[in-house]
Every structure is written in structure tokens, then in C-alpha cells.
Design a protein around this motif. Structure first.
Motif, PDB file in Angstrom:
ATOM      1  N   GLY A 142      15.579 -12.092 -79.195  1.00 47.91           N
ATOM      2  CA  GLY A 142      16.210 -11.549 -80.397  1.00 47.91           C
ATOM      3  C   GLY A 142      15.198 -10.993 -81.375  1.00 47.91           C
ATOM      4  O   GLY A 142      15.399  -9.914 -81.953  1.00 47.91           O
ATOM      5  N   ILE A 143      14.097 -11.703 -81.573  1.00 47.12           N
ATOM      6  CA  ILE A 143      13.054 -11.226 -82.491  1.00 47.12           C
ATOM      7  C   ILE A 143      12.435  -9.936 -81.978  1.00 47.12           C
ATOM      8  O   ILE A 143      12.242  -8.975 -82.740  1.00 47.12           O
ATOM      9  N   ILE A 150      13.530 -21.416 -76.475  1.00 48.11           N
ATOM     10  CA  ILE A 150      12.696 -20.398 -77.099  1.00 48.11           C
ATOM     11  C   ILE A 150      13.045 -18.982 -76.634  1.00 48.11           C
ATOM     12  O   ILE A 150      12.960 -18.030 -77.407  1.00 48.11           O
ATOM     13  N   ILE A 197      15.617 -16.850 -78.658  1.00 50.64           N
ATOM     14  CA  ILE A 197      15.081 -16.582 -79.989  1.00 50.64           C
ATOM     15  C   ILE A 197      14.021 -15.488 -79.903  1.00 50.64           C
ATOM     16  O   ILE A 197      14.015 -14.539 -80.702  1.00 50.64           O
ATOM     17  N   ALA A 198      13.107 -15.615 -78.939  1.00 49.05           N
ATOM     18  CA  ALA A 198      12.054 -14.618 -78.771  1.00 49.05           C
ATOM     19  C   ALA A 198      12.636 -13.259 -78.402  1.00 49.05           C
ATOM     20  O   ALA A 198      12.198 -12.227 -78.928  1.00 49.05           O
TER      21      ALA A 198
END
Length: 66
Positions: free
Chosen positions: A31-32, A25, A28-29
Motif C-alpha cells: 500500500g505504501i 508487513i 502495508i508495504a
């Protein structure tokens, strides 16, 4: 091993599973958050905040007396 001597296998398995989920996770977090804000420091500040919260939560762990 000190907290759950009877269930060391389960405890270590849960810790390994938790770190594996965090490994999936986290990028991904990051990058967001970077895409939404454009700020590269913000995800690291969030990580530091979570670590500090974890430090304080460790003081709430009650070890059983045998």
C-alpha cells in the motif's frame, strides 16, 4: 527437518513466525509503495526480486553431514 533434525520444533516455529510477520508487513508495504509511486507493478517486481534472492541464498545453505 533435514537441516536441523534435533531442533525441528524450533525451526518450524521460526518459519511460521517469519511467514506471519511477512503476512502482516506485506500488505502495508504494498500500500505504501503504491501510494508513493502510483505504480501497481512495482511491489510485484520487488516480490519477484526477493524470491530470486532467496533462490540464490538457498545454495549457500550448508547441510551438516552426520
Amino acid at each position: 527437518m533435514d537441516i536441523t533434525p534435533k531442533y525441528v520444533g524450533i525451526a518450524s516455529g521460526l518459519m511460521n513466525a517469519g511467514s506471519a510477520v511477512a503476512d502482516i508487513i506485506s500488505p502495508i508495504a504494498f500500500g505504501i509503495i503504491i501510494d508513493k509511486t502510483g505504480n501497481w507493478s512495482l511491489p510485484f517486481y520487488g516480490s519477484v526480486a526477493l524470491l530470486v534472492i532467496g533462490i540464490f541464498l538457498t545454495f549457500l545453505v550448508v547441510t551438516p553431514t552426520y
